[in-house]
Design a protein around this motif. Structure first.
Motif, PDB file in Angstrom:
ATOM      1  N   UNK A 146       0.850  -1.182   0.000  1.00  0.00           N
ATOM      2  CA  UNK A 146       0.000   0.000   0.000  1.00  0.00           C
ATOM      3  C   UNK A 146       0.892   1.242   0.000  1.00  0.00           C
ATOM      4  N   UNK A 147       0.294   2.381  -0.310  1.00  0.00           N
ATOM      5  CA  UNK A 147       1.119   3.577  -0.494  1.00  0.00           C
ATOM      6  C   UNK A 147       1.844   3.957   0.795  1.00  0.00           C
ATOM      7  N   UNK A 148       3.113   4.305   0.740  1.00  0.00           N
ATOM      8  CA  UNK A 148       3.988   4.292  -0.433  1.00  0.00           C
ATOM      9  C   UNK A 148       4.425   2.874  -0.782  1.00  0.00           C
ATOM     10  N   UNK A 149       4.252   2.489  -2.043  1.00  0.00           N
ATOM     11  CA  UNK A 149       4.529   1.103  -2.440  1.00  0.00           C
ATOM     12  C   UNK A 149       6.018   0.933  -2.713  1.00  0.00           C
ATOM     13  N   UNK A 150       6.792   1.027  -1.662  1.00  0.00           N
ATOM     14  CA  UNK A 150       8.242   1.013  -1.815  1.00  0.00           C
ATOM     15  C   UNK A 150       8.803  -0.394  -1.750  1.00  0.00           C
ATOM     16  N   UNK A 151       9.987  -0.554  -2.289  1.00  0.00           N
ATOM     17  CA  UNK A 151      10.728  -1.789  -2.078  1.00  0.00           C
ATOM     18  C   UNK A 151      11.844  -1.497  -1.085  1.00  0.00           C
ATOM     19  N   UNK A 152      11.910  -2.319  -0.035  1.00  0.00           N
ATOM     20  CA  UNK A 152      12.890  -2.120   1.029  1.00  0.00           C
ATOM     21  C   UNK A 152      14.317  -2.026   0.484  1.00  0.00           C
ATOM     22  N   UNK A 153      14.608  -2.838  -0.531  1.00  0.00           N
ATOM     23  CA  UNK A 153      15.947  -2.858  -1.097  1.00  0.00           C
ATOM     24  C   UNK A 153      16.309  -1.490  -1.671  1.00  0.00           C
ATOM     25  N   UNK A 154      15.359  -0.865  -2.343  1.00  0.00           N
ATOM     26  CA  UNK A 154      15.640   0.424  -2.967  1.00  0.00           C
ATOM     27  C   UNK A 154      15.766   1.538  -1.933  1.00  0.00           C
ATOM     28  N   UNK A 155      14.924   1.489  -0.906  1.00  0.00           N
ATOM     29  CA  UNK A 155      15.040   2.482   0.164  1.00  0.00           C
ATOM     30  C   UNK A 155      16.381   2.299   0.877  1.00  0.00           C
ATOM     31  N   UNK A 156      16.746   1.044   1.100  1.00  0.00           N
ATOM     32  CA  UNK A 156      18.007   0.758   1.792  1.00  0.00           C
ATOM     33  C   UNK A 156      19.190   1.297   0.986  1.00  0.00           C
ATOM     34  N   UNK A 157      19.120   1.134  -0.305  1.00  0.00           N
ATOM     35  CA  UNK A 157      20.226   1.617  -1.143  1.00  0.00           C
ATOM     36  C   UNK A 157      20.271   3.139  -1.131  1.00  0.00           C
ATOM     37  N   UNK A 158      19.112   3.753  -1.136  1.00  0.00           N
ATOM     38  CA  UNK A 158      19.075   5.217  -1.024  1.00  0.00           C
ATOM     39  C   UNK A 158      19.773   5.654   0.267  1.00  0.00           C
ATOM     40  N   UNK A 159      19.437   4.974   1.377  1.00  0.00           N
ATOM     41  CA  UNK A 159      20.034   5.359   2.656  1.00  0.00           C
ATOM     42  C   UNK A 159      21.528   5.043   2.702  1.00  0.00           C
ATOM     43  N   UNK A 160      21.901   3.928   2.098  1.00  0.00           N
ATOM     44  CA  UNK A 160      23.327   3.570   2.064  1.00  0.00           C
ATOM     45  C   UNK A 160      24.112   4.659   1.340  1.00  0.00           C
TER      46      UNK A 160
END
Ligand code: ADP
Ligand code: ZN
Length: 733
Positions: free
Chosen positions: A331-345
């Protein structure tokens, strides 16, 4: 000093999903910072908002003033503000949805956590004349005598908040806020001792350690078979990261967050691990969050949403079982954890370490391309071998007049298990979609000529339909593959399997685990323990039993119908099948009794089944990647799915058609597929229709697509139709 603020209104509504500008009254200018909550006027009401940015100038005339500041310190960090921006862009969600994902609801409401409201007297207090308000007079007396006091201590002394508020209004006291000091505990050495690493482990760890020493963001894929000792590597890498004075985030799939897992990490890193998952009580979640903010917890162990944990100085982010679909928020925000993690990394110049026995195609592809380091572990730590896998051709069973849902090899093995009083798992993917049509003689399934997903049967209209591109065909009466007439609407479920087992083996002790029998976490644990303690010989279940369970007594795993997964009307069906079979196989041969796996299928030569039987990830990967390349599916293209749903079927189609019409002129080289009925066409009285945008690097189109979405939402009269936008959905049903 900035005179204006850009504010996002704290209402989940498309109507206010844009930044509002307000002017900052001069008295507030030195205190107001981005990330603070404020009270602002909106129409003729007051509402809460969040300051995103401060502005020196604005083009908007006649601005209204901010009414009050809620927080003494920003609730949102600079990093979070940037991440909110990225989330709403990348995942096409409202800014407020992105913001809400970042901070737990209990934290957003009311006062800021861990911040103490202090009440102190102003210079005017000495001369105050309060004879007609004895309660206030007494309160003021105490405040003057004792100096700044916490609001809650005053209340504990019997002074009501009303009196304090009146004093504040009169300017006799003022409130200030204080944050409890940051506590940084010393790094403790482990209480559970690290293992001496084996060769492969030592090599992989060496590479990770080297990466941790470089001050730049890096991503590493650790591809290690089950029980190759990945968790041990996680823990030693974590120790390394802590020694460097950084904090770390460890992501595991929700189901893997068992007490054993938590103990393992807490044992080795005492008093510094915060745990976040969806089953925590509100109070407990707040406490964990608090520990993170205070700097007490330097390690966060959690499921999906923990990826937003407000850790500072992150040095390492680990995602275990990175291929798991639960890492995608539905559900919104329909994020993928991997992509958020890479953003934070990237933000923290940290190392992102992804671990899996069956990496997602996307991750492995990145590694093969050289955009991500690949580390491999091919040996199990324990001497146990991977179990032999037998593929049973169900077409042949039928030809030889054996029509039972259990093939002869499976029956024979079940018999043996029961005779020897061992344990068996019977696996059926009932959540798998059963709307495909199958020829029982040759295994032929009708697929879309352009999308290569199985066509979904729509019984009401007697047609089969591609739910990506809306291609339709009538239901054949004989098989287009072999001309046979045993065309079936495929269906099988856990209940059916249970009934058959009971018929065949009266009095057998069995447990069935699926979403019907295990609605609560307790039920889940209860069945788990019962089976582990050998209170039953057979466990029947859905994918729920495929993951993470460790039952040494299991010597047989039967996959009753691999086809339910393989023929999901989804381009990722082969990948799911491979992952599932690999995981299921990992459930046996864990004890001294050894074990075997039997896979029943109508597609005995499909590459995903053959490769899983050989425990051969690489062959699977190459075949599947080629398939994706030919059809231009991820990772070679992005998909953007627009799902329209509502109770008025006609309106849903109309809205979808209207929207798709707006999409076509801006699509450029991207393909617009649909509108087409979703494969699950009706759920809970809601009709579902979808349009898919498919193309290379869709992010270039985002601003234009966002304009279309905005136009859709401002359509008057409003469509009685919900629109859900999903960037690179993991499940398209
Ligand atoms: P994975 O995460 O790859 O499935 P684990 O890290 O859980 O594997 O390791 C499997 C088992 O082997 C665990 O019980 C773990 O404690 C043990 N183990 C891991 N590394 C070693 C080692 N170097 N020496 C001895 N035992 C180990
Ligand atoms: Zn199609």
């Amino acid at each position: 000093m900035s005179a204006y603020a850009e504010v996002i209104i704290d209402l989940v509504s498309n109507a206010v999903d844009r930044p509002f500008h307000y002017s900052i009254p001069p008295a507030m200018r030195k205190d107001l910072k981005p990330g603070m909550r404020v009270t602002v006027p909106l129409g003729n009401r007051r509402t809460q908002g969040y300051v995103l940015r401060l502005l020196k100038e604005t083009k908007i005339a006649s601005l209204r003033d901010i009414i009050a500041i809620t927080d003494p310190e920003p609730l949102l960090t600079k990093e979070q503000l940037a991440l909110i921006h990225w989330l709403s862009f990348r995942y096409y969600c409202r800014t407020i949805d992105a913001l809400h994902a970042m901070v737990p609801a209990s934290f957003r409401k009311g006062r800021q956590p861990g911040v103490i409201q202090l009440i102190e007297a102003t210079p005017a207090a000495e001369a105050a004349e309060l004879d007609r308000a004895p309660v206030q007079k007494e309160a003021l007396q105490i405040i003057i005598e004792k100096g700044p006091l916490a609001h809650r201590d005053l209340v504990r002394l019997g002074i009501n908040s009303q009196a304090i508020r009146s004093l504040e209004k009169k300017g006799l006291v003022k409130s200030t806020f204080a944050r409890p000091g940051l506590v940084k505990p010393a790094v403790k050495t482990s209480s559970s001792r690290p293992h001496l690493m084996r060769d492969e482990q030592a090599f992989c760890f060496g590479e990770i350690r080297a990466a941790l020493e470089l001050p730049m963001a890096q991503r590493i894929l650790l591809h290690g078979i089950t029980a190759s000792g990945k968790t041990e590597i996680y823990m030693q890498s974590l120790a390394c990261c802590l020694e460097q004075g950084c904090s770390a985030l460890i992501m595991v799939p929700e189901i893997a967050l068992t007490p054993q897992m938590i103990e393992q990490f807490e044992g080795r890193f005492p008093a510094m691990v915060a745990v976040l998952h969806s089953r925590l009580s509100v109070a407990e979640k707040n406490r964990q969050w608090q520990m993170i903010l205070n700097g007490e917890a330097r390690v966060v162990l959690g499921a999906r949403s923990a990826v937003f944990a407000p850790l500072a100085d992150i040095g390492l982010i680990i995602i275990d079982e990175e291929h798991e679909t639960t890492y995608k928020q539905e559900e919104a925000p329909r994020y993928h954890t991997r992509d958020v993690a890479w953003w934070r990394a990237r933000y923290h110049k940290a190392v992102l370490l992804l671990g899996s026995a069956t990496p997602s195609l996307e991750s492995y592809h990145l590694a093969v391309k050289g955009d991500q380091k690949l580390l491999r572990m091919t040996a199990r730590v324990t001497p146990v071998q991977l179990p032999p896998v037998t593929i049973v051709d169900m077409r042949k069973e039928l030809k030889e007049n054996h029509r039972h849902i259990f093939s002869r090899p499976l029956l024979e093995n079940l018999n043996n298990v029961l005779e020897r009083d061992e344990q068996a798992l019977l696996f059926i993917n009932r959540r798998g979609f059963s709307g495909f049509v199958l020829c029982r003689e040759c295994g032929y399934v009708v697929r879309c000529p352009s999308c290569d997903v199985s066509l979904t049967l729509h019984l009401d209209r007697q047609v089969m339909c591609c739910h990506y591109c809306a291609h339709e065909e009538i239901v054949p009466t004989s098989c287009p593959g072999c001309g046979g007439i045993k065309i079936r609407y495929f269906s099988a479920g856990t209940q059916r399997v249970e009934d058959e087992v009971k018929k065949l083996f009266p009095g057998v002790s069995l447990i069935r685990m699926d979403s019907d029998t295990t609605t609560s976490r307790q039920a889940h644990n209860h069945y788990y323990r019962q089976f582990r303690d050998r209170k039953a010989n057979i466990l029947i279940g859905t994918q729920m039993i495929a993951k993470g369970f460790d039952f040494p007594g299991v010597t047989l795993v039967g996959v009753v119908a691999a086809d339910t997964t393989l023929n999901l009307p989804d381009f990722r069906a082969p990948e799911r099948t491979f992952q599932l079979l690999t995981q299921v196989a990992g459930r046996t041969a864990r004890g001294p009794g050894g074990g075997r796996v039997i896979v029943q299928t109508y597609h005995p030569t499909h590459y995903s089944i053959l490769a899983a039987a050989d425990h051969d990830y690489h062959t699977f990967f190459e075949k599947e990647l080629e398939h994706r390349r030919q059809l231009a599916y991820p990772p070679f293209a992005d998909l953007l799915r627009f799902l329209f749903s509502g109770s008025d079927e006609k309106a849903v189609y109309e809205a979808a058609g209207w929207f798709t019409g707006l999409l076509e002129p801006i699509a450029g080289s991207a393909e617009v597929l649909g509108p087409a009925p979703a494969s699950l066409y009706r759920i809970k009285e809601q009709y579902r229709v979808q349009t898919i945008l498919k193309g290379e690097a869709l992010t270039g189109l985002t601003p234009a697509v966002k304009r279309v979405i905005r136009e859709y939402h401002s359509h008057k009269p409003p469509w009685p139709v919900r629109l859900a936008v999903d960037f690179n959905p993991l499940v398209v049903l």
